[in-house]
Scaffold this motif. Structure first.
Motif, PDB file in Angstrom:
ATOM      1  N   HIS A 256       0.851  -1.195   0.000  1.00  0.00           N
ATOM      2  CA  HIS A 256       0.000   0.000   0.000  1.00  0.00           C
ATOM      3  C   HIS A 256       0.888   1.248   0.000  1.00  0.00           C
ATOM      4  O   HIS A 256       1.986   1.235   0.581  1.00  0.00           O
ATOM      5  N   PRO A 257       0.422   2.339  -0.624  1.00  0.00           N
ATOM      6  CA  PRO A 257       1.226   3.571  -0.626  1.00  0.00           C
ATOM      7  C   PRO A 257       1.593   4.088   0.761  1.00  0.00           C
ATOM      8  O   PRO A 257       2.551   4.856   0.900  1.00  0.00           O
ATOM      9  N   SER A 258       0.841   3.687   1.796  1.00  0.00           N
ATOM     10  CA  SER A 258       1.185   4.118   3.153  1.00  0.00           C
ATOM     11  C   SER A 258       2.559   3.621   3.575  1.00  0.00           C
ATOM     12  O   SER A 258       3.124   4.114   4.556  1.00  0.00           O
ATOM     13  N   SER A 259       3.124   2.667   2.842  1.00  0.00           N
ATOM     14  CA  SER A 259       4.479   2.197   3.134  1.00  0.00           C
ATOM     15  C   SER A 259       5.533   3.262   2.859  1.00  0.00           C
ATOM     16  O   SER A 259       6.669   3.156   3.320  1.00  0.00           O
ATOM     17  N   LYS A 260       5.177   4.285   2.083  1.00  0.00           N
ATOM     18  CA  LYS A 260       6.081   5.380   1.707  1.00  0.00           C
ATOM     19  C   LYS A 260       7.312   4.891   0.939  1.00  0.00           C
ATOM     20  O   LYS A 260       8.355   5.542   0.961  1.00  0.00           O
ATOM     21  N   THR A 261       7.172   3.760   0.263  1.00  0.00           N
ATOM     22  CA  THR A 261       8.314   3.211  -0.478  1.00  0.00           C
ATOM     23  C   THR A 261       8.260   3.521  -1.964  1.00  0.00           C
ATOM     24  O   THR A 261       8.908   2.834  -2.759  1.00  0.00           O
ATOM     25  N   LEU A 262       7.523   4.548  -2.341  1.00  0.00           N
ATOM     26  CA  LEU A 262       7.601   5.031  -3.713  1.00  0.00           C
ATOM     27  C   LEU A 262       9.061   5.383  -3.987  1.00  0.00           C
ATOM     28  O   LEU A 262       9.696   6.100  -3.213  1.00  0.00           O
ATOM     29  N   HIS A 263       9.612   4.859  -5.080  1.00  0.00           N
ATOM     30  CA  HIS A 263      11.025   5.096  -5.369  1.00  0.00           C
ATOM     31  C   HIS A 263      11.255   5.043  -6.864  1.00  0.00           C
ATOM     32  O   HIS A 263      10.440   4.523  -7.625  1.00  0.00           O
ATOM     33  N   GLY A 264      12.371   5.584  -7.286  1.00  0.00           N
ATOM     34  CA  GLY A 264      12.697   5.582  -8.707  1.00  0.00           C
ATOM     35  C   GLY A 264      14.186   5.707  -8.924  1.00  0.00           C
ATOM     36  O   GLY A 264      14.956   5.967  -7.994  1.00  0.00           O
ATOM     37  N   GLY A 265      14.589   5.494 -10.171  1.00  0.00           N
ATOM     38  CA  GLY A 265      15.977   5.689 -10.563  1.00  0.00           C
ATOM     39  C   GLY A 265      16.081   7.013 -11.307  1.00  0.00           C
ATOM     40  O   GLY A 265      15.524   7.168 -12.398  1.00  0.00           O
ATOM     41  N   ALA A 266      16.754   7.987 -10.707  1.00  0.00           N
ATOM     42  CA  ALA A 266      16.881   9.302 -11.334  1.00  0.00           C
ATOM     43  C   ALA A 266      17.631   9.186 -12.658  1.00  0.00           C
ATOM     44  O   ALA A 266      18.462   8.289 -12.838  1.00  0.00           O
ATOM     45  N   PRO A 267      17.340  10.074 -13.614  1.00  0.00           N
ATOM     46  CA  PRO A 267      18.024   9.999 -14.909  1.00  0.00           C
ATOM     47  C   PRO A 267      19.544  10.071 -14.772  1.00  0.00           C
ATOM     48  O   PRO A 267      20.074  10.818 -13.942  1.00  0.00           O
ATOM     49  N   VAL A 268      20.222   9.285 -15.586  1.00  0.00           N
ATOM     50  CA  VAL A 268      21.677   9.363 -15.659  1.00  0.00           C
ATOM     51  C   VAL A 268      22.025  10.559 -16.540  1.00  0.00           C
ATOM     52  O   VAL A 268      21.566  10.658 -17.677  1.00  0.00           O
ATOM     53  N   VAL A 269      22.827  11.477 -16.010  1.00  0.00           N
ATOM     54  CA  VAL A 269      23.180  12.690 -16.738  1.00  0.00           C
ATOM     55  C   VAL A 269      24.468  12.488 -17.532  1.00  0.00           C
ATOM     56  O   VAL A 269      24.583  12.919 -18.679  1.00  0.00           O
ATOM     57  N   ALA A 270      25.442  11.835 -16.921  1.00  0.00           N
ATOM     58  CA  ALA A 270      26.720  11.576 -17.593  1.00  0.00           C
ATOM     59  C   ALA A 270      27.249  10.220 -17.154  1.00  0.00           C
ATOM     60  O   ALA A 270      27.090   9.831 -16.006  1.00  0.00           O
ATOM     61  N   GLY A 271      27.889   9.522 -18.102  1.00  0.00           N
ATOM     62  CA  GLY A 271      28.353   8.170 -17.816  1.00  0.00           C
ATOM     63  C   GLY A 271      27.203   7.184 -17.933  1.00  0.00           C
ATOM     64  O   GLY A 271      26.187   7.452 -18.576  1.00  0.00           O
ATOM     65  N   GLU A 272      27.344   6.029 -17.311  1.00  0.00           N
ATOM     66  CA  GLU A 272      26.261   5.051 -17.268  1.00  0.00           C
ATOM     67  C   GLU A 272      26.195   4.447 -15.881  1.00  0.00           C
ATOM     68  O   GLU A 272      27.151   4.549 -15.096  1.00  0.00           O
ATOM     69  N   LYS A 273      25.056   3.855 -15.570  1.00  0.00           N
ATOM     70  CA  LYS A 273      24.846   3.270 -14.248  1.00  0.00           C
ATOM     71  C   LYS A 273      24.523   1.788 -14.395  1.00  0.00           C
ATOM     72  O   LYS A 273      23.690   1.396 -15.219  1.00  0.00           O
ATOM     73  N   TRP A 274      25.179   0.968 -13.571  1.00  0.00           N
ATOM     74  CA  TRP A 274      24.882  -0.457 -13.489  1.00  0.00           C
ATOM     75  C   TRP A 274      24.402  -0.759 -12.068  1.00  0.00           C
ATOM     76  O   TRP A 274      25.052  -0.358 -11.090  1.00  0.00           O
ATOM     77  N   VAL A 275      23.275  -1.449 -11.962  1.00  0.00           N
ATOM     78  CA  VAL A 275      22.774  -1.865 -10.648  1.00  0.00           C
ATOM     79  C   VAL A 275      22.342  -3.326 -10.713  1.00  0.00           C
ATOM     80  O   VAL A 275      22.010  -3.855 -11.780  1.00  0.00           O
ATOM     81  N   ALA A 276      22.349  -3.962  -9.540  1.00  0.00           N
ATOM     82  CA  ALA A 276      21.802  -5.311  -9.384  1.00  0.00           C
ATOM     83  C   ALA A 276      20.723  -5.240  -8.325  1.00  0.00           C
ATOM     84  O   ALA A 276      20.943  -4.664  -7.251  1.00  0.00           O
ATOM     85  N   THR A 277      19.564  -5.786  -8.619  1.00  0.00           N
ATOM     86  CA  THR A 277      18.424  -5.717  -7.704  1.00  0.00           C
ATOM     87  C   THR A 277      18.033  -7.114  -7.243  1.00  0.00           C
ATOM     88  O   THR A 277      17.985  -8.051  -8.040  1.00  0.00           O
ATOM     89  N   LYS A 278      17.750  -7.211  -5.955  1.00  0.00           N
ATOM     90  CA  LYS A 278      17.280  -8.467  -5.362  1.00  0.00           C
ATOM     91  C   LYS A 278      15.961  -8.187  -4.649  1.00  0.00           C
ATOM     92  O   LYS A 278      15.896  -7.351  -3.748  1.00  0.00           O
ATOM     93  N   TRP A 279      14.886  -8.857  -5.086  1.00  0.00           N
ATOM     94  CA  TRP A 279      13.592  -8.725  -4.435  1.00  0.00           C
ATOM     95  C   TRP A 279      13.349  -9.923  -3.520  1.00  0.00           C
ATOM     96  O   TRP A 279      13.642 -11.070  -3.885  1.00  0.00           O
ATOM     97  N   LEU A 280      12.793  -9.651  -2.349  1.00  0.00           N
ATOM     98  CA  LEU A 280      12.500 -10.689  -1.376  1.00  0.00           C
ATOM     99  C   LEU A 280      11.001 -10.892  -1.265  1.00  0.00           C
ATOM    100  O   LEU A 280      10.237  -9.923  -1.231  1.00  0.00           O
ATOM    101  N   ARG A 281      10.584 -12.161  -1.210  1.00  0.00           N
ATOM    102  CA  ARG A 281       9.166 -12.517  -1.122  1.00  0.00           C
ATOM    103  C   ARG A 281       8.803 -13.000   0.290  1.00  0.00           C
ATOM    104  O   ARG A 281       9.666 -13.360   1.086  1.00  0.00           O
TER     105      ARG A 281
END
Length: 290
Positions: A260-285
């Motif tokens: 639910h939005p009450s979790s306050k976990t709205l999040h995003g990846g801001a635009p890359v302005v210069a260079g590049e970004k690599w990330v690894a994501t792990k979701w837990l169930r």
């Protein structure tokens, strides 16, 4: 009624200010003292406080009754005893850079070594395709204009490196390896971003029951930064106005005990302005992910 009381009107702006103070944790006595110091008549101030806070609490109670029930979530930090500076894992020491409670956000320094970051990129690079998102109206995955990156998924335990990272995360957050999805690696080139979103699956969508058959609801996320973008690319939390810098080897953990939005976990990846970004994501169930 005194002439002062007659001229002091309780405006919508005043009510909004009182609610802001309550949400920030201010005690009614402190709010009353502030109002009196600003020239408010004590009787008018007390009446405004009582009426506004009563309405605020009634609305919050109604909203809470409609929320999905909370579920247990992982956490990298101890429940009691203060905030540690270092978390000692079986194979590595990880620094605690920053921690928030609402939402639960913990920034972790050195979760991965630089060599592990480079190796994960090398293993993922040849398998990259345009990133997709899970569509909770159907349960299927598809390309989404909000996500302008390239990505791929490793199967859980696919390589020795994956197994090592998965075991480390499990030890860090006290959550079984089997309750985790496979690691996803993403590359963001200049201009690429991931607009703010939630990681849980919306219970109101018709495709969600099908998705939840594979291990229940998502309850936490670990985003690991695999390189240092030149400019941009931070992980943003708009509801709490926080941005985490993408530093190679570091990670950000966040959990959400309600889908639910009450979790306050709205999040995003801001635009890359210069260079590049690599990330690894792990979701837990909640349960075993199959």
């Amino acid at each position: 009624m005194s002439a002062v009381q007659q001229t002091q009107a309780v405006t919508p702006e005043l009510r909004a200010w009182i609610i802001e103070q309550a949400q920030a944790g201010a005690q009614p006595e402190a709010v009353l003292a502030s109002m009196k110091a600003s020239g408010w008549n004590e009787d008018v101030a007390i009446a405004a406080l009582e009426e506004t806070l009563r309405g605020f609490l009634d609305e919050r109670a109604k909203s809470s009754a409609l929320l999905p029930p909370p579920v247990p979530v992982p956490d990298p930090l101890p429940k009691e005893g203060g905030l540690p500076t270092v978390l000692r894992l079986p194979d590595r020491e990880v620094r605690v850079v920053m921690a928030m409670n609402e939402p639960r956000v913990v920034v972790l320094g050195g979760l991965l070594s630089h060599e592990e970051c480079d190796e994960l990129i090398a293993q993922a690079e040849r398998r990259l395709t345009r990133s997709e998102t899970v569509q909770t109206d159907t349960g299927a995955s598809e390309v989404n204009a909000a996500r302008t990156s390239q990505g791929m998924f490793f199967e859980r335990g696919e390589s020795e490196l994956c197994r090592r990272i998965e075991a480390r995360i499990a030890a860090l957050i006290g959550w079984p390896v089997d309750n985790g999805e496979g690691i996803q690696v993403l590359r963001y080139r200049p201009g690429a971003e991931y607009k703010p979103h939630y990681d849980y699956f919306d219970p109101a969508q018709p495709g969600t029951p099908r998705i939840l058959e594979r291990g229940g609801q998502r309850v936490a996320t670990v985003v690991m930064y695999l390189n240092d973008p030149e400019i941009g690319g931070g992980t943003t939390f708009p509801d709490v106005k926080v941005e985490v810098a993408p530093v190679k080897g570091n990670a950000v953990f966040f959990s959400y005990e309600r889908a639910h939005p009450s979790s306050k976990t709205l999040h995003g990846g801001a635009p890359v302005v210069a260079g590049e970004k690599w990330v690894a994501t792990k979701w837990l169930r909640e349960g075993v992910f199959r």
